[in-house]
Design an enzyme around this catalytic site. Structure first.
Site, PDB file in Angstrom:
ATOM      1  N   ASP A  18       0.865  -1.167   0.000  1.00 36.98           N
ATOM      2  CA  ASP A  18       0.000   0.000   0.000  1.00 36.98           C
ATOM      3  C   ASP A  18       0.910   1.228   0.000  1.00 36.98           C
ATOM      4  O   ASP A  18       2.117   1.124   0.244  1.00 36.98           O
ATOM      5  CB  ASP A  18      -0.894  -0.030   1.247  1.00 36.98           C
ATOM      6  CG  ASP A  18      -1.698   1.230   1.418  1.00 36.98           C
ATOM      7  OD1 ASP A  18      -2.363   1.652   0.453  1.00 36.98           O
ATOM      8  OD2 ASP A  18      -1.655   1.815   2.518  1.00 36.98           O
ATOM      9  N   ASP A  20      -0.036   5.103   1.170  1.00 34.44           N
ATOM     10  CA  ASP A  20      -0.138   6.034   2.286  1.00 34.44           C
ATOM     11  C   ASP A  20      -0.350   5.281   3.596  1.00 34.44           C
ATOM     12  O   ASP A  20      -1.280   4.485   3.730  1.00 34.44           O
ATOM     13  CB  ASP A  20      -1.290   7.008   2.060  1.00 34.44           C
ATOM     14  CG  ASP A  20      -1.149   8.268   2.892  1.00 34.44           C
ATOM     15  OD1 ASP A  20      -0.121   8.407   3.586  1.00 34.44           O
ATOM     16  OD2 ASP A  20      -2.055   9.108   2.865  1.00 34.44           O
ATOM     17  N   ASP A 173      -1.796  -0.642   6.154  1.00 32.76           N
ATOM     18  CA  ASP A 173      -2.043   0.010   7.439  1.00 32.76           C
ATOM     19  C   ASP A 173      -3.515   0.187   7.752  1.00 32.76           C
ATOM     20  O   ASP A 173      -3.886   0.305   8.917  1.00 32.76           O
ATOM     21  CB  ASP A 173      -1.375   1.384   7.462  1.00 32.76           C
ATOM     22  CG  ASP A 173      -2.026   2.338   6.475  1.00 32.76           C
ATOM     23  OD1 ASP A 173      -2.572   3.376   6.898  1.00 32.76           O
ATOM     24  OD2 ASP A 173      -2.014   2.040   5.267  1.00 32.76           O
TER      25      ASP A 173
END
Length: 244
Positions: A18, A20, A173
């Site tokens: 991923d 960000d 995240d």
């Protein structure tokens, strides 16, 4: 929360990152950005921020401001973010070192993100981070995370088959992204960079770490596979499975 598991090793055929919250932290920039956009479209920015992380802007706009839910607007709006707020983003600790070692080893890796091409390339340029050979963005799929389509496409871009899914590591995240990776059949490493450990744990990743300082490549094989060492993982996510 107890981040104290001894180092352990797991091997994978490919890694899907991923963006960000995993490679960079642009939270401060995104907050400013959504306040600007929220005021522009007449939606309370706090309402947007409560549910925006890990999700595509176009999916948010379909609900909050349907008349703005088109790629021309989204790409323009996201493209401005690194230009206007470039100083407000930082690297996730350990991200650059991990990417550099993977590139040096000619390992298979890609970025799979809910951001658009202008957003991703803008941030990589601002922070002088390596551009991946393989990139999956918001425009690449019909349905965003937590749908598995983006990680399925990421696997395909690495030249791997559905049978290889369990030997691919997704690094994420957000709960939406973690669920996306799991739904694609991949192993998932959850980072506690944007959500609480409890929120990350509830999404059921295979392992949880604070950030990418806990992840190091220790070996690479001629077939492109890599062995990672994971340290200081959350005790509740101790090594229950191997990447093989």
């Amino acid at each position: 929360m107890d981040y104290s598991t001894p180092p352990f090793e797991v091997s994978f055929k490919g890694l899907l990152f991923d963006m960000d919250g995993t490679i960079i932290d642009s939270t401060a920039a995104v907050v400013k950005h959504w306040h600007t956009v929220g005021n522009e479209i007449g939606v309370d920015p706090e309402v947007i921020l409560q549910t925006s992380h890990g999700r595509r802007s176009i999916d948010m706009l379909k609900v909050l401001s349907p008349e703005k839910a088109n790629w021309e607007y989204v790409r323009h709006m996201e493209g401005l973010l690194p230009k206007l707020h470039g100083a407000d983003a930082v690297e996730i600790p350990g991200a650059r070192a991990l990417l550099d070692t993977l590139i040096a080893a000619s390992a298979r890796w890609a970025i799979v993100t809910s951001g658009t091409v202008p957003l991703v390339t803008g941030w990589l340029d601002v922070l002088k981070l390596p551009h991946p050979e393989n990139l999956v963005t918001a425009e690449s799929v019909a349905n965003g995370k937590p749908d598995p389509a983006c990680y399925d496409l990421g696997r395909e871009k690495l030249g791997l088959s559905p049978d290889d899914s369990s030997e691919i590591l997704v690094l994420e995240d957000s709960p939406a992204g973690i669920r996306s990776g799991k739904a694609a059949g991949c192993k998932v490493l959850g980072l506690v960079t944007s959500h609480t450990a409890e929120q990350v744990l509830a999404a059921e990743p295979d392992w949880i770490v604070r950030d990418l300082q806990s992840v190091k490549m220790v070996r690479s094989d001629k077939d492109g596979s890599v062995t990672l060492q994971i340290s200081d993982a959350l005790a509740a996510s101790a090594p229950v499975s191997n990447g093989n």
